[in-house]
Write a protein that holds these residues in place. Sequence first.
Motif, short mmCIF file in Angstrom:
data_model
loop_
_atom_site.label_atom_id
_atom_site.label_comp_id
_atom_site.label_asym_id
_atom_site.label_seq_id
_atom_site.Cartn_x
_atom_site.Cartn_y
_atom_site.Cartn_z
N GLN A 111 2.39 0.92 7.57
CA GLN A 111 3.75 0.42 7.73
C GLN A 111 4.79 1.53 7.58
O GLN A 111 5.98 1.31 7.82
CB GLN A 111 4.06 -0.67 6.70
N ALA A 112 4.36 2.72 7.17
CA ALA A 112 5.29 3.81 6.86
C ALA A 112 5.11 4.97 7.82
O ALA A 112 3.98 5.34 8.16
CB ALA A 112 5.09 4.28 5.43
N ALA A 113 6.22 5.57 8.23
CA ALA A 113 6.16 6.75 9.08
C ALA A 113 5.72 7.98 8.29
O ALA A 113 5.06 8.86 8.82
CB ALA A 113 7.51 7.01 9.74
N ASN A 114 6.10 8.04 7.02
CA ASN A 114 5.75 9.17 6.15
C ASN A 114 4.92 8.64 4.99
O ASN A 114 5.43 7.94 4.12
CB ASN A 114 7.02 9.86 5.63
N SER A 115 3.64 8.97 4.97
CA SER A 115 2.73 8.40 3.98
C SER A 115 3.02 8.85 2.57
O SER A 115 2.53 8.25 1.61
CB SER A 115 1.28 8.73 4.34
N MET A 116 3.81 9.92 2.40
CA MET A 116 4.17 10.39 1.07
C MET A 116 5.41 9.67 0.53
O MET A 116 5.81 9.88 -0.61
CB MET A 116 4.42 11.90 1.07
N LEU A 117 6.02 8.84 1.34
CA LEU A 117 7.23 8.13 0.93
C LEU A 117 6.99 6.63 0.90
O LEU A 117 7.85 5.84 1.29
CB LEU A 117 8.39 8.49 1.85
N LEU A 118 5.82 6.23 0.43
CA LEU A 118 5.50 4.82 0.35
C LEU A 118 6.38 4.14 -0.71
O LEU A 118 6.61 4.69 -1.78
CB LEU A 118 4.03 4.63 -0.01
N ALA A 119 6.81 2.93 -0.41
CA ALA A 119 7.66 2.18 -1.33
C ALA A 119 7.30 0.70 -1.24
O ALA A 119 6.50 0.29 -0.39
CB ALA A 119 9.13 2.40 -1.00
N ARG A 120 7.89 -0.09 -2.11
CA ARG A 120 7.57 -1.52 -2.15
C ARG A 120 7.74 -2.23 -0.81
O ARG A 120 6.93 -3.11 -0.48
CB ARG A 120 8.39 -2.20 -3.24
N PRO A 121 8.76 -1.90 0.00
CA PRO A 121 8.88 -2.58 1.29
C PRO A 121 7.65 -2.40 2.19
O PRO A 121 7.30 -3.30 2.96
CB PRO A 121 10.12 -1.94 1.91
N HIS A 122 6.99 -1.23 2.08
CA HIS A 122 5.80 -1.00 2.90
C HIS A 122 4.65 -1.90 2.45
O HIS A 122 3.90 -2.44 3.27
CB HIS A 122 5.39 0.47 2.84
N PHE A 123 4.50 -2.06 1.12
CA PHE A 123 3.49 -2.99 0.62
C PHE A 123 3.86 -4.42 0.99
O PHE A 123 2.98 -5.23 1.33
CB PHE A 123 3.36 -2.86 -0.90
N ALA A 124 5.13 -4.74 0.95
CA ALA A 124 5.58 -6.08 1.31
C ALA A 124 5.26 -6.39 2.76
O ALA A 124 4.78 -7.48 3.09
CB ALA A 124 7.09 -6.20 1.06
N ASP A 125 5.51 -5.42 3.64
CA ASP A 125 5.22 -5.63 5.06
C ASP A 125 3.72 -5.80 5.30
O ASP A 125 3.29 -6.57 6.17
CB ASP A 125 5.76 -4.46 5.88
N TRP A 126 2.92 -5.07 4.52
CA TRP A 126 1.46 -5.22 4.60
C TRP A 126 1.05 -6.63 4.16
O TRP A 126 0.20 -7.26 4.79
CB TRP A 126 0.79 -4.16 3.73
N LEU A 127 1.66 -7.13 3.11
CA LEU A 127 1.36 -8.47 2.63
C LEU A 127 1.69 -9.53 3.69
O LEU A 127 0.96 -10.50 3.87
CB LEU A 127 2.14 -8.76 1.34
#
Length: 279
Positions: free
Chosen positions: A128-144
Amino acid sequence: MKEYKRADLHMHSIFSDGVLTPEELAKKAYDNGVELISLTDHDETAGLERMKDAASELGMDFVTGCEVSTDFAHVPIHIVGLNFDQKNEALQNLLKDIRAKRFNRALKMAEKFEELGLHGALEGAREQAANSMLLARPHFADWLVKIGKAEDRQDAFRKWVGTGKPAYVPRETTPIAAAVRAISDAGGIPVLAHPGRYPLKRWAFDEMFAQFTAAGGKAFEVTTGSHKPGQAEIYAKMAEKLGFWVSTGSDFHFEGSPAQLGLQGDLPSNLDPVWRHFS
């Protein structure tokens, strides 16, 4: 001293949590009449050279930028740095440290999901993220949402990753002063981003602002896509009263952003724009 009819000094690309390349951002900004541009990805400067080249080809002026993640009273506070030496070692070390903290938090969240019986969280968030080093809660939320464990991002925060929820992990904090001083030491100007967005009571905002100014902060955003109607006028009056420099930026991330590139509103003519103080 050069003046600009339209500037956009706050936007995000694929190098943080935006969806457009620096070149695509520059072209859209140019089409909207922007004359001065900066790319301000979160805790990252990797896209600056590409933005500089794109702006030059289009005839726009460019300054370096970055949005640094800091904290005050458990509230994320963002400090935009403008017109700094992007090769400055101290600044780059700070950004590297913040990125490491962010990724460490993502690893801990992935571990919590494993314990909860939801496997593949880290890989799912990365998708869900363009930069894998900048993962944040919204990326986990989108995965959910993608795997059917939440109806939408808001539902994912409410059930899984919001404060106090089963997969929540507190942030490792970075002081406001650390960001302000690093930007200043790199020859740049620290700008308090979208001051109207922070959920702070008046006394807490005043203390946060005092920390910003004590460290050397001299500017804040007035016109920004992150402000609600009427807030630009509030912070314009504040800037005039305090004699602060002012900045402007769309805070553009994607096509559904509140303001399109360069169209966040013009700064009042009686204020002192930050670009007058670029060296």
